[in-house]
Design an enzyme around this catalytic site. Structure first.
Site, PDB file in Angstrom:
ATOM      1  N   SER A 136       3.187  12.828   3.729  1.00 55.38           N
ATOM      2  CA  SER A 136       2.367  11.996   4.608  1.00 55.38           C
ATOM      3  C   SER A 136       3.132  10.729   4.951  1.00 55.38           C
ATOM      4  CB  SER A 136       1.048  11.624   3.943  1.00 55.38           C
ATOM      5  OG  SER A 136       0.347  10.677   4.723  1.00 55.38           O
ATOM      6  N   TYR A 177      -3.433   8.409  -2.968  1.00 56.11           N
ATOM      7  CA  TYR A 177      -2.978   9.467  -2.067  1.00 56.11           C
ATOM      8  C   TYR A 177      -1.501   9.289  -1.737  1.00 56.11           C
ATOM      9  CZ  TYR A 177      -2.778  12.542   2.013  1.00 56.11           C
ATOM     10  OH  TYR A 177      -2.428  13.526   2.915  1.00 56.11           O
TER      11      TYR A 177
END
Length: 246
Positions: free
Chosen positions: A141, A154
């Site tokens: 990501s 995350y």
């Protein structure tokens, strides 16, 4: 095309979002597909129907990526159906957002089991089984390179994915198998949009110079490149497919 001639791809997280788009793109390029999914058998069946409508073969296999036995069974199902695996795309992930000071540690543990342990397990099987000339593509990501309060856990989990990707590429020296990661920016998926206000979505859409959210198809194109022969000289890298987000 015979079983030995066609390339075979195994995709985790294939029942929705980016994983589904990747599956449909690889099917359009002639891959046979083993489609790993978590619990939504109906959504997985929809992907199989879409893949088969394009003329490709596909099997759905339920597999919790944090369970080593389930992941081994997923790969074994691909072997039985298609004779082996050439490409593994690990798209399964969980995103739980919270400031670190307030993060429920059970929620954090569940996310890390999927995003970190799951990547270890899937990549371990891939490292053992992917045939010469093949590719392993993980999903990271672009949040790793940004300061976004609430994304601490995350982002940390995806940083682990990138570290594993780089090192595994070197561990597979001499195998003719590449290992890369794709790091999407803000992408219009159910997981990304869930819980965000219109103002938040607008903020993320304007973050890229192209002034829009990415689409799952944008990411699928990049994955298909790394999985195919044209991308085979790229190895041990993370491609930030994010429209220019810094």
């Amino acid at each position: 095309m015979t079983t030995t001639e066609r390339r075979v791809a195994l995709v985790t997280g294939a029942s929705r979002g980016i994983g589904r788009a990747i599956s449909e793109r690889l099917a359009a390029e002639g891959y046979a597909l083993a489609l790993g999914y978590g619990t939504n058998a109906e959504a997985a069946a929809d992907v199989v129907a879409a893949v088969e409508a394009s003329g490709a073969d596909a099997i759905p296999v339920a597999a919790d990526v944090s369970d080593p036995l389930a992941v081994a069974a997923l790969f074994e199902a691909a072997d039985r159906a298609f004779g082996g695996v050439d490409v593994v795309v690990h798209a399964a992930a969980r995103m739980t957002l919270s400031p670190l000071a307030d993060f429920d540690l059970e929620d954090l543990d569940r996310m890390l089991r999927i995003n970190v342990l799951g990547t270890c397990i899937v990549n371990q099987q891939a490292a053992r089984r992917v045939r010469p000339g093949g590719a392993i593509v993980n999903l990271s990501s672009s949040v790793i390179g940004r300061v976004l309060p609430g994304y601490t856990g995350y982002a940390a989990s995806k940083a682990a994915v990138e570290a594993m990707t780089f090192i595994l590429a070197h561990e597979l020296r001499g195998r003719d198998v590449t290992v890369n990661a794709i790091a999407p920016g803000p992408t219009a998926t159910e997981m990304f949009l869930d819980g965000k206000s219109p103002e938040q979505i607008e903020f993320f859409a304007k973050a890229a110079p192209l002034e829009r959210l990415g689409t799952p198809e944008d990411i699928a194109k990049a994955v298909a490149f790394l999985a195919g022969p044209d991308g085979h000289w790229i190895n041990g890298q993370t491609l930030r497919a994010n429209g220019g987000v810094n």
